[in-house]
Design a protein around this motif. Structure first.
Motif, PDB file in Angstrom:
ATOM      1  N   GLU A 147       0.835  -1.219   0.000  1.00 41.07           N
ATOM      2  CA  GLU A 147       0.000   0.000   0.000  1.00 41.07           C
ATOM      3  C   GLU A 147       0.864   1.261   0.000  1.00 41.07           C
ATOM      4  O   GLU A 147       0.709   2.109  -0.888  1.00 41.07           O
ATOM      5  N   PRO A 148       1.795   1.431   0.941  1.00 40.67           N
ATOM      6  CA  PRO A 148       2.650   2.629   0.834  1.00 40.67           C
ATOM      7  C   PRO A 148       3.483   2.656  -0.434  1.00 40.67           C
ATOM      8  O   PRO A 148       3.705   3.724  -1.004  1.00 40.67           O
ATOM      9  N   MET A 149       3.938   1.486  -0.897  1.00 41.74           N
ATOM     10  CA  MET A 149       4.679   1.463  -2.156  1.00 41.74           C
ATOM     11  C   MET A 149       3.784   1.902  -3.312  1.00 41.74           C
ATOM     12  O   MET A 149       4.242   2.573  -4.246  1.00 41.74           O
ATOM     13  N   SER A 150       2.502   1.552  -3.259  1.00 42.20           N
ATOM     14  CA  SER A 150       1.588   1.963  -4.338  1.00 42.20           C
ATOM     15  C   SER A 150       1.415   3.475  -4.357  1.00 42.20           C
ATOM     16  O   SER A 150       1.182   4.058  -5.420  1.00 42.20           O
ATOM     17  N   CYS A 151       1.522   4.111  -3.188  1.00 47.30           N
ATOM     18  CA  CYS A 151       1.449   5.580  -3.140  1.00 47.30           C
ATOM     19  C   CYS A 151       2.635   6.196  -3.874  1.00 47.30           C
ATOM     20  O   CYS A 151       2.496   7.196  -4.595  1.00 47.30           O
ATOM     21  N   ILE A 152       3.804   5.583  -3.696  1.00 46.75           N
ATOM     22  CA  ILE A 152       5.005   6.053  -4.386  1.00 46.75           C
ATOM     23  C   ILE A 152       4.875   5.827  -5.886  1.00 46.75           C
ATOM     24  O   ILE A 152       5.148   6.723  -6.705  1.00 46.75           O
ATOM     25  N   ILE A 153       4.446   4.636  -6.254  1.00 47.72           N
ATOM     26  CA  ILE A 153       4.278   4.302  -7.669  1.00 47.72           C
ATOM     27  C   ILE A 153       3.265   5.240  -8.313  1.00 47.72           C
ATOM     28  O   ILE A 153       3.475   5.750  -9.426  1.00 47.72           O
ATOM     29  N   GLY A 154       2.162   5.495  -7.606  1.00 48.41           N
ATOM     30  CA  GLY A 154       1.155   6.420  -8.124  1.00 48.41           C
ATOM     31  C   GLY A 154       1.709   7.813  -8.336  1.00 48.41           C
ATOM     32  O   GLY A 154       1.368   8.484  -9.324  1.00 48.41           O
ATOM     33  N   ALA A 155       2.562   8.259  -7.428  1.00 46.96           N
ATOM     34  CA  ALA A 155       3.167   9.590  -7.573  1.00 46.96           C
ATOM     35  C   ALA A 155       4.047   9.666  -8.812  1.00 46.96           C
ATOM     36  O   ALA A 155       4.020  10.650  -9.553  1.00 46.96           O
ATOM     37  N   PHE A 156       4.821   8.609  -9.052  1.00 46.30           N
ATOM     38  CA  PHE A 156       5.675   8.587 -10.247  1.00 46.30           C
ATOM     39  C   PHE A 156       4.824   8.590 -11.520  1.00 46.30           C
ATOM     40  O   PHE A 156       5.169   9.244 -12.508  1.00 46.30           O
ATOM     41  N   HIS A 157       3.717   7.867 -11.512  1.00 45.75           N
ATOM     42  CA  HIS A 157       2.839   7.828 -12.680  1.00 45.75           C
ATOM     43  C   HIS A 157       2.095   9.147 -12.872  1.00 45.75           C
ATOM     44  O   HIS A 157       1.775   9.530 -14.002  1.00 45.75           O
ATOM     45  N   ALA A 158       1.788   9.836 -11.770  1.00 42.92           N
ATOM     46  CA  ALA A 158       0.968  11.051 -11.845  1.00 42.92           C
ATOM     47  C   ALA A 158       1.752  12.275 -12.299  1.00 42.92           C
ATOM     48  O   ALA A 158       1.164  13.235 -12.814  1.00 42.92           O
ATOM     49  N   ASN A 159       3.076  12.279 -12.094  1.00 45.51           N
ATOM     50  CA  ASN A 159       3.861  13.388 -12.632  1.00 45.51           C
ATOM     51  C   ASN A 159       3.636  13.495 -14.140  1.00 45.51           C
ATOM     52  O   ASN A 159       3.376  12.495 -14.810  1.00 45.51           O
ATOM     53  N   TYR A 160       3.744  14.693 -14.660  1.00 49.16           N
ATOM     54  CA  TYR A 160       3.479  14.861 -16.092  1.00 49.16           C
ATOM     55  C   TYR A 160       4.384  15.929 -16.693  1.00 49.16           C
ATOM     56  O   TYR A 160       4.965  16.758 -15.981  1.00 49.16           O
ATOM     57  N   HIS A 161       4.479  15.890 -18.028  1.00 46.19           N
ATOM     58  CA  HIS A 161       5.323  16.833 -18.755  1.00 46.19           C
ATOM     59  C   HIS A 161       4.623  17.247 -20.046  1.00 46.19           C
ATOM     60  O   HIS A 161       3.675  16.591 -20.494  1.00 46.19           O
TER      61      HIS A 161
END
Length: 423
Positions: A147-161
């Motif tokens: 669960e905490p790892m999924s928060c990190i993974i979600g943050a990496f996916h949510a960044n945008y350019h």
């Protein structure tokens, strides 16, 4: 079925109690919780009580079970779900439900559904949303930490350019780019380092900052620069407390151009502003750390937002796909969520641990709900082992594993520690 659980009644009011669970309905599932990792979000809920957005207003009369990073075994399955879930199987779960616009979530909102319990009842909306997952992994703690790892993974996916001249947002971090993780030698920062080194879209440069030498040295031990090089990443640790112009120093490490992706892991105004100041053109700053102060604010360079296309966002969790990715990476031994864990405890240690969490050093506090055990740092196992053979054995096991919790340690604990009793 009786359960033993830590329940919240109001601000700073956590109680360890034994009580009867109702019979499950045909659309519910009864589970045995084995492990739960303590989240700072639980501390925020505990100190705020009814003021927290996820806590029911009648919590003083209908207390909720705390804890949301948990895993265990399926005990009894209601008729509606017997084709999807089998009694005796392990489970993992995604607590971010977002059910029909509601903010309800395990560990915050339910009387019979939370992680700091021996048994609980999973309500139908969890299964309807696909948030209860069959889990085939070896350990329980890895499923809890998914669960905490999924928060990190979600943050990496949510960044945008972005690209000049069009209106398309390209999701995710810049592959082969420059990344900075600020205030990141704590548990979530260590998880982010692990993911950055081993995910399928890696930066070329990864700079990790903190202000504590001890935390930085532990991070270096877990993630040697040579190991990062094998992943194609140049990893640099920086103690910004020892540098007069920290922002200038960090930007220089990135060739003077700044960073494509910056993650802020502490709700500190100075750290946020430092992150803003080191963004490259089209750089994305993710304010990952959640403040408790509803008026928390910091200055932002609006000139750069306008002319350099810098942007700021925040993420508060991952989704079920992120959780599944975490579990798969763990099963393949590509990431090791144990890097986040520094303390082990039993259910009797939860209330004190949660309420004092900001003052307890180290990383994640991992709870095993069927034992009573004072919260103990893994680094203290050896000393405790001088008078307790169980701690001596755990010290020997973790010592062979670079000081980290592991499957062998969990197996020993579950098989040898005296179980608590529900009366």
């Amino acid at each position: 079925m009786k359960t033993r659980a830590v329940r919240l009644y109001g601000e700073n009011d956590l109680r360890l109690e034994a009580f009867e669970l109702p019979e499950i309905k045909e659309d519910e599932i009864l589970v045995e919780v084995v492990s739960d990792s303590v989240c700072m979000s639980t501390y925020k809920a505990a100190i705020l009580g009814k003021k927290h957005k996820r806590i029911p207003q009648d919590v003083d009369e209908n207390p909720i079970i705390v804890g949301h990073e948990f895993a265990g075994n399926i005990v009894k399955v209601g008729a509606k779900w017997k084709d999807q879930f089998k009694e005796g199987n392990k489970f993992a779960q995604q607590p971010a439900l977002n059910y029909k616009g509601s903010m309800w979530s395990p560990g915050y909102s339910y009387m019979y559904f939370g992680g700091d319990a021996t048994y609980n009842i999973i309500p139908t909306e969890v299964m309807e949303l696909g948030c209860l997952l069959n889990y085939d992994g070896e350990t329980y703690y890895e499923a809890s930490l998914a669960e905490p790892m999924s928060c990190i993974i979600g943050a990496f996916h949510a960044n945008y350019h972005t690209e000049m001249g069009n209106y398309v947002h390209k999701m995710g971090i810049v592959e082969g780019g420059k990344m900075a993780l600020l205030a990141a030698a704590g548990p979530m920062g260590l998880g982010a380092i692990d993911y950055a080194l081993h995910c399928d879209r890696r930066p070329e440069l990864l700079v990790v900052t903190d202000i504590d030498d001890e935390r930085i040295e532990r991070a270096k031990k877990i993630f040697p620069e040579e190991e990062a090089q094998k992943c194609g990443v140049r990893l640099i640790f920086v103690n910004t407390a020892k540098i007069d112009d920290a922002a200038g120093h960090l930007k220089a490490l990135a060739g003077g151009e700044g960073f494509d992706d910056v993650f802020v892991f502490a709700p500190v105004q100075r750290v946020f502003e430092q992150g803003d100041s080191i963004l490259a053109r089209d750089g994305c700053l993710n304010f990952f750390a959640g403040p408790t102060d509803t008026s928390f604010s910091a200055s932002l360079n609006l000139y750069n937002i306008h002319y350099a296309s810098t942007h700021v966002m925040g993420t508060t969790g991952g989704n079920t796909d992120d959780l599944i990715e975490s579990l798969k990476l763990t099963e393949k031994k590509l990431i090791n969520p144990a890097v986040m864990v520094t303390h082990i405890g039993g259910l009797d240690s939860v209330a004190e641990t949660v309420l004092d969490l900001p003052n307890i050093p180290g990383g994640k506090k991992l709870i095993y709900t069927h034992i009573d055990m004072e919260l103990t740092a893994i680094s203290d196992f050896e000393e405790r082992g001088k008078t307790n053979t169980h701690f001596a054995r755990l010290a020997e096991i973790t010592g062979r594993n670079n000081g980290l919790w592991c499957a062998e340690a969990e197996k020993y604990l579950l098989e040898n520690w005296e179980k608590n009793c529900v009366v």
